[in-house]
Design a protein around this motif. Structure first.
Motif, PDB file in Angstrom:
ATOM      1  N   ARG A 113      21.148 -22.914  22.236  1.00 19.19           N
ATOM      2  CA  ARG A 113      22.260 -21.956  22.256  1.00 19.19           C
ATOM      3  C   ARG A 113      23.406 -22.473  23.114  1.00 19.19           C
ATOM      4  O   ARG A 113      23.186 -23.127  24.134  1.00 19.19           O
ATOM      5  N   GLU A 114      24.620 -22.126  22.710  1.00 17.08           N
ATOM      6  CA  GLU A 114      25.816 -22.356  23.508  1.00 17.08           C
ATOM      7  C   GLU A 114      26.570 -21.037  23.533  1.00 17.08           C
ATOM      8  O   GLU A 114      27.145 -20.622  22.534  1.00 17.08           O
ATOM      9  N   CYS A 115      26.530 -20.377  24.688  1.00 15.65           N
ATOM     10  CA  CYS A 115      27.144 -19.062  24.822  1.00 15.65           C
ATOM     11  C   CYS A 115      28.136 -19.080  25.979  1.00 15.65           C
ATOM     12  O   CYS A 115      28.006 -19.882  26.905  1.00 15.65           O
ATOM     13  N   GLY A 116      29.079 -18.189  25.924  1.00 17.16           N
ATOM     14  CA  GLY A 116      30.038 -18.072  27.007  1.00 17.16           C
ATOM     15  C   GLY A 116      30.746 -16.737  26.969  1.00 17.16           C
ATOM     16  O   GLY A 116      30.741 -16.038  25.955  1.00 17.16           O
ATOM     17  N   VAL A 117      31.354 -16.389  28.078  1.00 13.13           N
ATOM     18  CA  VAL A 117      32.094 -15.139  28.197  1.00 13.13           C
ATOM     19  C   VAL A 117      33.569 -15.436  27.952  1.00 13.13           C
ATOM     20  O   VAL A 117      34.144 -16.308  28.597  1.00 13.13           O
ATOM     21  N   ASP A 118      34.159 -14.718  27.011  1.00 14.07           N
ATOM     22  CA  ASP A 118      35.585 -14.888  26.740  1.00 14.07           C
ATOM     23  C   ASP A 118      36.449 -14.043  27.658  1.00 14.07           C
ATOM     24  O   ASP A 118      37.514 -14.485  28.072  1.00 14.07           O
ATOM     25  N   SER A 119      36.021 -12.810  27.934  1.00 18.47           N
ATOM     26  CA  SER A 119      36.839 -11.950  28.792  1.00 18.47           C
ATOM     27  C   SER A 119      35.994 -10.861  29.436  1.00 18.47           C
ATOM     28  O   SER A 119      34.983 -10.437  28.884  1.00 18.47           O
ATOM     29  N   VAL A 120      36.434 -10.458  30.616  1.00 22.55           N
ATOM     30  CA  VAL A 120      35.843  -9.337  31.342  1.00 22.55           C
ATOM     31  C   VAL A 120      37.004  -8.462  31.795  1.00 22.55           C
ATOM     32  O   VAL A 120      37.961  -8.961  32.393  1.00 22.55           O
ATOM     33  N   ALA A 121      36.942  -7.178  31.486  1.00 17.89           N
ATOM     34  CA  ALA A 121      38.014  -6.269  31.884  1.00 17.89           C
ATOM     35  C   ALA A 121      37.410  -4.949  32.346  1.00 17.89           C
ATOM     36  O   ALA A 121      36.431  -4.476  31.772  1.00 17.89           O
ATOM     37  N   GLU A 122      38.006  -4.384  33.389  1.00 16.95           N
ATOM     38  CA  GLU A 122      37.574  -3.047  33.800  1.00 16.95           C
ATOM     39  C   GLU A 122      37.854  -2.103  32.652  1.00 16.95           C
ATOM     40  O   GLU A 122      38.868  -2.220  31.964  1.00 16.95           O
ATOM     41  N   TYR A 123      36.932  -1.177  32.437  1.00 19.37           N
ATOM     42  CA  TYR A 123      37.033  -0.268  31.297  1.00 19.37           C
ATOM     43  C   TYR A 123      36.471   1.069  31.715  1.00 19.37           C
ATOM     44  O   TYR A 123      35.249   1.239  31.778  1.00 19.37           O
ATOM     45  N   GLY A 124      37.338   1.998  32.041  1.00 21.01           N
ATOM     46  CA  GLY A 124      36.880   3.300  32.519  1.00 21.01           C
ATOM     47  C   GLY A 124      36.062   3.123  33.782  1.00 21.01           C
ATOM     48  O   GLY A 124      36.507   2.518  34.747  1.00 21.01           O
ATOM     49  N   GLU A 125      34.819   3.608  33.775  1.00 18.74           N
ATOM     50  CA  GLU A 125      33.934   3.491  34.935  1.00 18.74           C
ATOM     51  C   GLU A 125      33.094   2.221  34.900  1.00 18.74           C
ATOM     52  O   GLU A 125      32.177   2.058  35.690  1.00 18.74           O
ATOM     53  N   GLY A 126      33.376   1.331  33.969  1.00 19.21           N
ATOM     54  CA  GLY A 126      32.574   0.121  33.837  1.00 19.21           C
ATOM     55  C   GLY A 126      33.419  -1.065  33.432  1.00 19.21           C
ATOM     56  O   GLY A 126      34.565  -1.207  33.853  1.00 19.21           O
ATOM     57  N   PHE A 127      32.841  -1.888  32.565  1.00 23.78           N
ATOM     58  CA  PHE A 127      33.497  -3.111  32.136  1.00 23.78           C
ATOM     59  C   PHE A 127      33.320  -3.321  30.645  1.00 23.78           C
ATOM     60  O   PHE A 127      32.306  -2.928  30.067  1.00 23.78           O
ATOM     61  N   ARG A 128      34.295  -3.960  30.037  1.00 21.37           N
ATOM     62  CA  ARG A 128      34.254  -4.396  28.635  1.00 21.37           C
ATOM     63  C   ARG A 128      34.203  -5.912  28.681  1.00 21.37           C
ATOM     64  O   ARG A 128      35.078  -6.556  29.258  1.00 21.37           O
ATOM     65  N   VAL A 129      33.166  -6.506  28.077  1.00 17.34           N
ATOM     66  CA  VAL A 129      32.956  -7.948  28.137  1.00 17.34           C
ATOM     67  C   VAL A 129      32.824  -8.485  26.714  1.00 17.34           C
ATOM     68  O   VAL A 129      32.022  -7.984  25.933  1.00 17.34           O
ATOM     69  N   VAL A 130      33.609  -9.504  26.390  1.00 18.79           N
ATOM     70  CA  VAL A 130      33.522 -10.154  25.081  1.00 18.79           C
ATOM     71  C   VAL A 130      32.849 -11.509  25.280  1.00 18.79           C
ATOM     72  O   VAL A 130      33.273 -12.298  26.125  1.00 18.79           O
ATOM     73  N   VAL A 131      31.776 -11.739  24.518  1.00 24.75           N
ATOM     74  CA  VAL A 131      31.043 -13.001  24.593  1.00 24.75           C
ATOM     75  C   VAL A 131      31.010 -13.655  23.215  1.00 24.75           C
ATOM     76  O   VAL A 131      31.163 -12.990  22.201  1.00 24.75           O
ATOM     77  N   ARG A 132      30.811 -14.953  23.221  1.00 22.20           N
ATOM     78  CA  ARG A 132      30.663 -15.700  21.983  1.00 22.20           C
ATOM     79  C   ARG A 132      29.413 -16.567  22.109  1.00 22.20           C
ATOM     80  O   ARG A 132      29.056 -16.991  23.204  1.00 22.20           O
TER      81      ARG A 132
END
Length: 174
Positions: A113-132
């Motif tokens: 596998r080759e995985c990585g995180v594209d973005s992390v952003a605060e989102y309300g009371e938590g976080f929104r994370v986009v991974v590929r």
């Protein structure tokens, strides 16, 4: 272009601008149409309703919990304190294990596998994370090998104080 054609185009654009100016200025707010093309004066007690409303972004985390696929890997421990860095590591590990379990077909499986995180952003009371993640797997024993490609795919995670929700694909920020 002939002078008469220019004159017609100029007059048409002036007429269009004039008709749009009446709409934009609110001149039509004082009148009501009866549907026949004729207009009647508005009742003086009627107040004009705004035609546009403020749009607030919904920053609430989705409800639910992600069901982890069966396999030899288990979901990682949630971080005790949610910070951008702790959530980044948590989601990256979660997605790597998620993909491994999706491709695993028994003891004779080799998964890369080759995985990585594209973005992390605060989102309300938590976080929104986009991974590929992209991966491949070979399964089989002896002469028979089955090869599976997991071409680059995206997932969006919503990590809140008490939940982790995974959605396939790269969602747009709301």
């Amino acid at each position: 272009m002939s002078p008469s054609r220019r004159r017609v185009l100029r007059m048409g654009s002036v007429a269009l601008a004039g008709s749009l100016a009446g709409c934009a200025s609110g001149a039509l707010d004082a009148e009501e149409s009866d549907g026949s093309g004729a207009t009647a004066a508005a009742d003086s007690t009627t107040t004009a309703e705004p035609t546009t409303h403020g749009l607030g972004a919904d920053r609430s985390l989705p409800d639910g919990e992600t069901t982890f696929p069966e396999g030899p890997k288990s979901p990682p421990e949630r971080p005790p304190d949610l910070t951008a860095e702790s959530v980044r590591e948590y989601v990256n590990t979660f997605e790597r294990r998620w993909v491994y379990n999706r491709l695993y077909r028994g003891e004779s499986t080799e998964v890369h596998r080759e995985c990585g995180v594209d973005s992390v952003a605060e989102y309300g009371e938590g976080f929104r994370v986009v991974v590929r993640c992209s991966a491949w797997a070979n399964s089989g024993a002896g002469e028979t090998t089955i090869h599976a490609d997991y071409f680059t795919q995206y997932a969006t995670y919503f990590v809140g104080p008490n939940s982790t929700v995974r959605r396939d694909g790269q969602s747009k920020a709301r």
